[in-house]
Design a protein around this motif. Structure first.
Motif, PDB file in Angstrom:
ATOM      1  N   CYS A  55      43.757 -21.920 -18.331  1.00  0.00           N
ATOM      2  CA  CYS A  55      44.681 -22.914 -18.897  1.00  0.00           C
ATOM      3  C   CYS A  55      43.897 -24.155 -19.345  1.00  0.00           C
ATOM      4  O   CYS A  55      42.897 -24.534 -18.740  1.00  0.00           O
ATOM      5  N   CYS A  56      44.366 -24.816 -20.417  1.00  0.00           N
ATOM      6  CA  CYS A  56      43.698 -26.032 -20.900  1.00  0.00           C
ATOM      7  C   CYS A  56      43.828 -27.173 -19.910  1.00  0.00           C
ATOM      8  O   CYS A  56      43.081 -28.146 -19.961  1.00  0.00           O
ATOM      9  N   GLY A  57      44.833 -27.072 -19.030  1.00  0.00           N
ATOM     10  CA  GLY A  57      45.030 -28.127 -18.045  1.00  0.00           C
ATOM     11  C   GLY A  57      46.239 -29.015 -18.298  1.00  0.00           C
ATOM     12  O   GLY A  57      46.423 -30.003 -17.608  1.00  0.00           O
ATOM     13  N   PHE A  58      47.073 -28.656 -19.254  1.00  0.00           N
ATOM     14  CA  PHE A  58      48.273 -29.488 -19.467  1.00  0.00           C
ATOM     15  C   PHE A  58      49.093 -29.531 -18.174  1.00  0.00           C
ATOM     16  O   PHE A  58      49.233 -30.577 -17.539  1.00  0.00           O
ATOM     17  N   GLY A  59      49.604 -28.390 -17.764  1.00  0.00           N
ATOM     18  CA  GLY A  59      50.331 -28.338 -16.499  1.00  0.00           C
ATOM     19  C   GLY A  59      51.566 -29.235 -16.452  1.00  0.00           C
ATOM     20  O   GLY A  59      51.961 -29.712 -15.383  1.00  0.00           O
ATOM     21  N   TYR A  70      50.195 -33.595 -16.374  1.00  0.00           N
ATOM     22  CA  TYR A  70      49.668 -34.563 -17.333  1.00  0.00           C
ATOM     23  C   TYR A  70      50.662 -35.713 -17.546  1.00  0.00           C
ATOM     24  O   TYR A  70      50.284 -36.882 -17.615  1.00  0.00           O
ATOM     25  N   LEU A  71      51.937 -35.366 -17.621  1.00  0.00           N
ATOM     26  CA  LEU A  71      52.919 -36.383 -18.016  1.00  0.00           C
ATOM     27  C   LEU A  71      52.962 -37.547 -17.038  1.00  0.00           C
ATOM     28  O   LEU A  71      53.168 -38.692 -17.427  1.00  0.00           O
ATOM     29  N   VAL A  72      52.806 -37.269 -15.757  1.00  0.00           N
ATOM     30  CA  VAL A  72      52.818 -38.340 -14.758  1.00  0.00           C
ATOM     31  C   VAL A  72      51.383 -38.835 -14.579  1.00  0.00           C
ATOM     32  O   VAL A  72      50.470 -38.061 -14.304  1.00  0.00           O
ATOM     33  N   LYS A  73      51.234 -40.137 -14.740  1.00  0.00           N
ATOM     34  CA  LYS A  73      49.881 -40.712 -14.737  1.00  0.00           C
ATOM     35  C   LYS A  73      49.098 -40.362 -13.465  1.00  0.00           C
ATOM     36  O   LYS A  73      47.908 -40.068 -13.514  1.00  0.00           O
ATOM     37  N   ALA A  80      60.672 -40.411 -12.610  1.00  0.00           N
ATOM     38  CA  ALA A  80      59.917 -40.951 -13.760  1.00  0.00           C
ATOM     39  C   ALA A  80      59.999 -39.973 -14.936  1.00  0.00           C
ATOM     40  O   ALA A  80      60.173 -40.391 -16.089  1.00  0.00           O
ATOM     41  N   ILE A  81      59.892 -38.686 -14.659  1.00  0.00           N
ATOM     42  CA  ILE A  81      59.947 -37.699 -15.752  1.00  0.00           C
ATOM     43  C   ILE A  81      61.338 -37.716 -16.392  1.00  0.00           C
ATOM     44  O   ILE A  81      61.473 -37.679 -17.615  1.00  0.00           O
ATOM     45  N   LYS A  82      62.356 -37.780 -15.555  1.00  0.00           N
ATOM     46  CA  LYS A  82      63.733 -37.821 -16.074  1.00  0.00           C
ATOM     47  C   LYS A  82      63.953 -39.078 -16.930  1.00  0.00           C
ATOM     48  O   LYS A  82      64.543 -39.010 -18.016  1.00  0.00           O
ATOM     49  N   ARG A  83      63.455 -40.205 -16.464  1.00  0.00           N
ATOM     50  CA  ARG A  83      63.671 -41.449 -17.220  1.00  0.00           C
ATOM     51  C   ARG A  83      62.919 -41.420 -18.556  1.00  0.00           C
ATOM     52  O   ARG A  83      63.402 -41.969 -19.540  1.00  0.00           O
ATOM     53  N   VAL A  84      61.745 -40.817 -18.579  1.00  0.00           N
ATOM     54  CA  VAL A  84      60.939 -40.849 -19.808  1.00  0.00           C
ATOM     55  C   VAL A  84      61.321 -39.684 -20.734  1.00  0.00           C
ATOM     56  O   VAL A  84      61.862 -39.884 -21.822  1.00  0.00           O
ATOM     57  N   ILE A  85      61.064 -38.459 -20.289  1.00  0.00           N
ATOM     58  CA  ILE A  85      61.284 -37.299 -21.164  1.00  0.00           C
ATOM     59  C   ILE A  85      62.796 -37.021 -21.313  1.00  0.00           C
ATOM     60  O   ILE A  85      63.294 -36.789 -22.411  1.00  0.00           O
TER      61      ILE A  85
END
Ligand code: SF4
Ligand code: SF4
Lengths: 354, 230
Positions: free
Chosen positions: A210-214, A218-221, B110-115
């Motif tokens: 996997c590229c590592g997106f996961g 990734y979305l959460v800092k 946080a995911i719910k609030r953003v995405i």
């Protein structure tokens, strides 16, 4: 010996008349690639319908577990309804997350018919819309693969002498191997393009990693260490093979493999290209466009953090270096700040000392 | 009890046949590579049907490490999909409010609030201005440059950028947005969002925040105890 294992996983790809499902991620990070796909299809004389009404499939929300399956199914059902209303039966899907999700939903409806019934009822209740299921769904890389010979015949240059790392988005074939050309173990969709256009595909140990997106990783800092660590594992593994460029069919993968090279150069002063700089990462639309002689800046290749100019030079592309910094209607929009990933090692040491 | 609740989710039915504990899934898993994480163990716990262990799992960080890449799916010799089992567990953990008991679980807010909000308001998971360079230093100077010039930049490829009509990152019209919102209402998507909010608000107060406000969201988005490594 020619490995032909991919032939066990051939699939039917519609030849014309596509309903285009755009990708949130590709529109953000590679908007010129979607434009390029449509341009290639026009050059091939294909009919592609670009519908202003379609929306996100919710895929990123679904795979971060904030959007329930029933909700996602009804949103996807709405895309099918828009396709039906527009008079199309073949879906051309730009995003790998969407492609995986559409495939999974159609399989689930097949196996658990009550879920399809519920999706139909939900969609009707919410929007009054009804739909027919698509006859054919293909990722847009499947469609370019399908036309690789025709593209070769129209080509103005080839990829001879270049070593190419291909990276297939996990959700292209790991969810349903039969949905991808070559399945999950021998994906051939990009390798087939590279070979048809004269390049050499590099095999390396972490080719399937996997590229590592996961998604949430990734979305959460706070979680991004997962993402960069997995990209790094791939980069370390491919480095000894000295690839000239990478090509990916997932917009997320292309973006991460590009951007994490920047971050690794900043954090560890490490680069992965044989020339001491980063390895350019292309979308397959860009790769096809270069072969067809399209201008790199018209295709949006200035969006790459790892500069593509060294590759353009190897390919003998005649480009205007200054046109890279022109926005709409030729307006000069300045230049991005320089980055270590685009400089030679000696320059970087100099830069750090100063 | 928890196992029965889980079997209502077709992903559990599809994802769990019989696990022989071989560990192939763990061998290919990018999360096991990075975190103190073992998908084999997750499958084993669910298969045991042991309520106490499942409850512990639903409240733990371990439930939230998986990246849903589905690399485990084609490799499992017994046809299981640990990634699907995890999706079913995560849904249940949020329905029961257990997700707030772990650091990684609390990030759902946080995911719910953003995405989540972006999908309902814009019809896209993300748009360029959402990927703010200040929150995304890893995106580098080229992204900073493109977003800083977004109108001049994206309109080069998509004349309808943030406007009416077809094309990349066009503004999705209010009728389409209204349809998406109604779909969320009818299918339980909105209720699910409310459940995430309510449980997060309770937890935030317990933790000394003034409810699930911006500072709590920021905390869940950025805090890392450092106790997750392999
Ligand atoms: S889920 Fe499959 S791969 Fe993983 S331990 Fe069980 S049998 Fe092995
Ligand atoms: S889906 Fe989850 S458990 Fe399966 S390989 Fe990917 S990260 Fe690991």
């Amino acid at each position: 010996m020619v490995l032909n294992s991919w032939r066990e996983y051939e699939k039917e790809i519609a030849d014309d008349r596509y309903y285009y499902a755009r990708s949130c991620i590709r529109q953000n990070f590679f908007p010129g690639s979607e434009t390029t796909f449509l341009r290639i299809m026009r050059q091939l004389g294909k009919d592609v319908y670009d519908d202003p009404r379609h929306t996100s499939c919710t895929g990123i929300g679904y795979h971060t577990d904030i959007v329930p399956l029933d909700t996602t199914m009804a949103v996807v059902a709405r895309q099918f309804a828009l396709m039906t209303e527009a008079g199309y039966e073949n879906m051309a899907i730009s995003c790998i997350t969407s492609f995986g999700l559409y495939t999974e939903i159609l399989e689930t409806w097949h196996e658990f018919p009550e879920t399809e019934q519920r999706a139909r009822e939900n969609l009707f209740k919410a929007t009054g819309r009804e739909f027919r299921k698509p006859k054919n769904i293909a990722h847009t890389s499947d469609i370019v693969f399908h036309n690789r010979e025709a593209i070769r015949q129209m080509a103005v240059r080839d990829l001879k002498g270049l070593k190419v790392v291909e990276h297939i988005g996990c959700h292209y074939a790991k969810i349903f191997p039969k949905s991808g050309i070559g399945g999950s173990e021998f994906p051939y969709v990009l390798a087939g393009m590279v070979e048809a256009w004269g390049g050499q595909v590099v095999d390396y140990p972490e080719r399937r990693h996997c590229c590592g997106f996961g998604f949430r990783n990734y979305l959460v800092k706070a979680n991004r260490g997962f993402s960069i660590a997995n990209s790094r594992k791939k980069l370390e593994s491919m480095k000894p093979y000295k690839p000239d460029f990478m090509v990916a069919n997932c917009p997320g993968c292309a973006m991460f493999l590009d951007k994490w090279q920047y971050a690794l150069a900043e954090m560890e002063n490490t680069t992965y290209g044989a020339d001491g700089r980063g390895i350019p990462v292309l979308t397959y639309e860009e790769m096809a466009g270069l072969v067809l002689g399209y201008d790199p800046w018209e295709m949006g290749m200035q969006m790459h953090q790892v500069d593509v100019e060294p590759l353009l030079d190897k390919l003998g592309v005649d480009y205007d270096p200054a046109a890279k910094f022109l926005g709409r209607a030729g307006k000069y929009i300045g230049a991005p700040k320089p980055a270590g990933v685009n400089s030679f090692e000696g320059d970087r040491i100099y830069r750090i000392k100063n | 009890m928890y196992f029965e609740l889980l079997t209502k989710d077709i992903r559990l039915r599809e994802g769990l046949k019989a696990c022989m504990n071989c560990g192939v899934c763990t061998g290919v898993c990018p999360s096991a590579e990075f975190y103190d994480y073992d998908p084999r163990q997750i499958v084993c716990i669910v298969q045991s049907r042991d309520d106490e262990q499942i409850e512990q799992l639903l409240k733990s960080d371990r439930l939230w490490y998986c990246g849903e890449c589905m690399s485990c799916r084609p490799r499992c010799p017994r046809g299981n999909t640990p990634g699907y089992i995890i999706q079913a567990l995560r849904t249940l953990s949020q329905q029961l409010g257990f997700f707030t008991e772990s650091e990684k679980g609390r990030q759902q807010l946080a995911i719910k609030r953003v995405i989540g909000h972006h999908i309902l308001e814009k019809g896209y998971c993300i748009t360029p201005r959402l990927v703010a360079p200040a929150m995304h230093p890893e995106q580098g100077p080229v992204w900073d440059w493109a977003v800083g010039n977004d109108t001049d930049f994206w309109t080069k490829f998509s004349p309808n950028y943030r406007g009416a009509g077809a094309g990349a990152l066009r503004e999705i019209d209010s009728d389409a947005i209204a349809e998406i919102n109604r779909i969320f209402e009818v299918t339980g998507g909105k209720d699910f969002f409310d459940t995430i909010e309510a449980a997060s608000d309770r937890k935030a107060r317990q933790m000394g925040f003034d409810g699930a406000d911006e500072s709590y969201v920021n905390h869940t988005y950025t805090f890392n105890s450092g106790n997750h490594g392999a």
